[in-house]
Scaffold this active site. Sequence first.
Site, mmCIF file in Angstrom:
data_model
loop_
_atom_site.group_PDB
_atom_site.id
_atom_site.type_symbol
_atom_site.label_atom_id
_atom_site.label_comp_id
_atom_site.label_asym_id
_atom_site.label_seq_id
_atom_site.Cartn_x
_atom_site.Cartn_y
_atom_site.Cartn_z
ATOM 1 N N ASP A 190 0.929 -0.907 0.141
ATOM 2 C CA ASP A 190 -0.189 0.029 -0.074
ATOM 3 C C ASP A 190 0.860 1.255 0.117
ATOM 4 O OD1 ASP A 190 -2.058 1.648 0.251
ATOM 5 O OD2 ASP A 190 -3.060 0.299 1.667
ATOM 6 N N GLU A 249 -10.180 7.068 4.986
ATOM 7 C CA GLU A 249 -9.223 6.576 5.670
ATOM 8 C C GLU A 249 -9.120 7.079 7.003
ATOM 9 O OE1 GLU A 249 -5.481 5.158 3.551
ATOM 10 O OE2 GLU A 249 -6.454 5.401 1.769
#
Length: 1021
Positions: free
Chosen positions: A320, A516
Amino acid sequence: MLAACDGDSDPAKPDTPKPPPVAVDKVTQYSDFPNVTSDIKKDPAMESAIAAIVAGMTVAEKVGQMTQPEIKSITPDQVRQYYIGSVLNGGGSFPGNNKLAAPAEWVKLADAYWKASMATDSKVKIPVIWGTDAVHGHNNVFGATMFPHNIGLGAANDPAMMRRIGAAVAAQVYSTGIDWTFAPTLAVVRDDRWGRTYEGYSEDPLIVTKYAREMVKGLQNDFAGSGNVIATAKHFIGDGGTDLGRDQGVNMSSRNDMINMHGQGYYHALGAGAQTVMASFNSWDNDSLTIKVGKMHGSKEMLTDVLKTKMGFDGFVIGDWNGHAQVAGCSDGSCPQAINAGVDMIMVPDKWKEFIDNTIASVNKGEIPMARIDDAVTRILRVKFRAGVMTAKAPLERPYTDASRLQHRALAREAVQKSLVLLKNDNKVLPLKRGEKILVVGKSADNLSNQTGGWSLTWQGTANTNADFPNADSILTAIKSVAGDANVVYRPNAADVNVADFKAVIAVIGETPYAEGVGDIGRSGTLEHARRYPEDLAVLDAVSGKGVPVVTVLITGRPVWVNKELNRSSAFVVAWLPGTEGKGVTDVLFRKDNGDVNLDLNGKLSFSWPKTACQMANKGDASYDPLFAYGFGMGYADDTRLAKLDETAPTLGCAQIAGNGSQASSDLEVFRSADQAPYTARIGDPSAWSLALGADLNAVTTLPNVKAETTQINVQQDGKKITWSGAGQFYSQAASTADREAYLNADAALVFDTIVHKAPAGAVKMRVDCKHPCAGEVDATSLFKGLPLETKRSVKVPLSCFAAKGADFTLIDTPFLVYTEKAFVASFANIRWVPGAGKDADAATCASLVPPPVVFGPPLPGPTYGVFNAGALTGDLVLTTYSSNGSHTKATITPADGLDLNFAADGGDGLAMITGTPVNLSNFAGGTLRFEINVGSYGANTGGLAVKMESPGTNCKSGDHLFGRPAPGSWTPVTVKVSALIAAADPCFDLRNIGMPFGTLPKWGDQQGVRYKLRHIRFVQ
């Protein structure tokens, strides 16, 4: 701009094989991570060809294949030069950094990258693949259809529809020349405070398991024919189960729960043939269970031993966004640990050159075995072969790249219809009749940004307007289309309207966009909706109890505690984050023209709905008692009334405990990827001391002396990089003061993460303000100069240091401020006050927060020192102003009139300052300050005018020396003895170190409407 498509048409519906009956109808329990048989088998001939290619590659070519930069940081020619295997566009990144880039621009850039990758000097040309976060449609592309976010799709519980949505998203992504999407998310969400809750389908692994297979099949279609894209099962593993719902935090699950809850989606995604798996940011640790796996990006146990060996995954693992940098001993540009753990392709958005150099060096030093490199490249090539990338044409030459394939409005509308969940319908208010007078209220009724949520054009979904969604219908537009435009009145705040004039009120309320970590509710928050969005409760208060039924539509990315809102509503519908198709809502809320039910409500909760503001209820809990259970959802045939609900709300956050007396017990968050209410990040310099940075993460905010831009310190776009070229400040401030003395009592520290890019060229001050001019300032010059360049450090400054310098902690409005007058470049993130941190061993000491020893310059020789003459300032001196209200003081320089000062009659106070590099005026201690003045008006002033001087530092002032009220209308000479001017100076004032040789103001508090001019300002021995 794309042509708008009718909501009932679906011109680019992909040709998708009719899915077989869903095979997944239960969750199998395992004692260990199971071996998974993929629908995509190894091909011996393909394996032989891959081995031959790998054998002929150089180390540089191999490492290039393992590297994934972001499109903003790499050119097509650099793809060629460095043998790059993949690029990505992060959320809010577009071709040419243009949010409105046309689909043709996406294809053009994809084509340029592809052709560059095919122009290397490699023996075998390997096409680059482009990855994108198409998580609810091709959501980065202007004009594309956006489906409901996963939380809404979970409520629909329709696996067959998921395969169709997967195929539609594949068509969208493929049409822009992109080969790969970072989807689906397979998180099983266990704490709704998590900011990514809406990316999960359910709290229960069964729905996740069903959807995992169907979404992968829809996206990849087993790579039969063209128009398919590579899927990504993410984030492996446990991202939805972190403690307190903290993004990228620690999952403390038992081994059984990790296998049978968080792992379930992966077994079926891999079985369906998912070719890539994204490593998760989270850790897996639980000391009480002797589990110590650590960060997933650095875990060989999970990525190699479990995923690749036990489970048999033969595709490749993608990291990621700089996730490798969170592994101990790693940085953005170097992480052999992650590669050795099993990450095959490193997502390194910006420091990819550094990463390539360091990885090659690690291979040459034996830190990374060549066998591990060869395995990673073999896996990457295997996926490229299977997906047809190795034989595909250039993007501009491919079929199915027309812009119409971005439109799937009918399918998205169907998904919205199926996702709505009815929680309350007293007296069967719904469905509504057509043609009656409707009052629409609420901030989200005509707000496509709120309706689409995060990951919509921009990463956070912020900084968007309705104009950014040309092929979309807001819920208000949908209401007007079905009820009749003339029958609908919209008042966002319910102001200036008589509710009794209408047959029904529709209130569209809810969360605003986030993504997020920005969306984490955090330790100090609760699930109470009204606590975070009080305007929604206010609008319901304005319309309820008026004898007119109120239908509330909630836009939300998570279950929230809405007892107050439910009590004020006759009917209550959860619409989740429905995307671009607002008409899917009204298809269900309104009857047909003939009065029949148009579409019934079939949505069922895939997340339990909380009974209290701190209840994190999950199906299967030992003491399971939610307000609405998993699977709840009314239909129009149901005839039940909801009793009045308890509205008692907690005063503390869900993770807070009552402090000891008046001591704070939880962090005061100031800036965490985004502003944390009530604070807003700002910059300032003499041209404008308060300029808010705003929510647009792609914006660069610039003043003459200060520039602010988004950067990364820990995670994607979590920080602000501040570049000073002169006097200016970076700070966070609230609109009003608050009593924060409990933090001082708790030995708290101001804590923040920082990277110094360029050491300060001058003094750096840090402040905590208590409504200017009340402040506590420390000197942080040595602190920042002592930090290593380009290295992340966490700084802790005890709040007691600011208190000792005058900060009143009962009146805090500015919990963080950094000021300097010289060149300085640094990034800041995760700014907060942390109880107890002031006593930490690594906290700065107050004794260290003092100016470095002053090195005085040589005394200016005299006999005069000119400050301002003939319309010009001497040397590097500059003219600045201060205004208590931001606009009170104006100062201009003209050769004819000299220095022209205006102090407005606006209730403010201020002064004009001439500042520059400190000079030594000790030779003028027995001399005079002289100038000429021409007063235009004294306005309301009666106390006279003043001059002053200052040395660098806090309160190192001469004091305001009043020199009288010269007669207005003509030039008058003024002489002030230096000894008199500095007679009442502060202890730190020093004539050997004068940074402001001249300042002037009407008497403080007596400045209204004063105007005067000055010339020939000089010191005389």
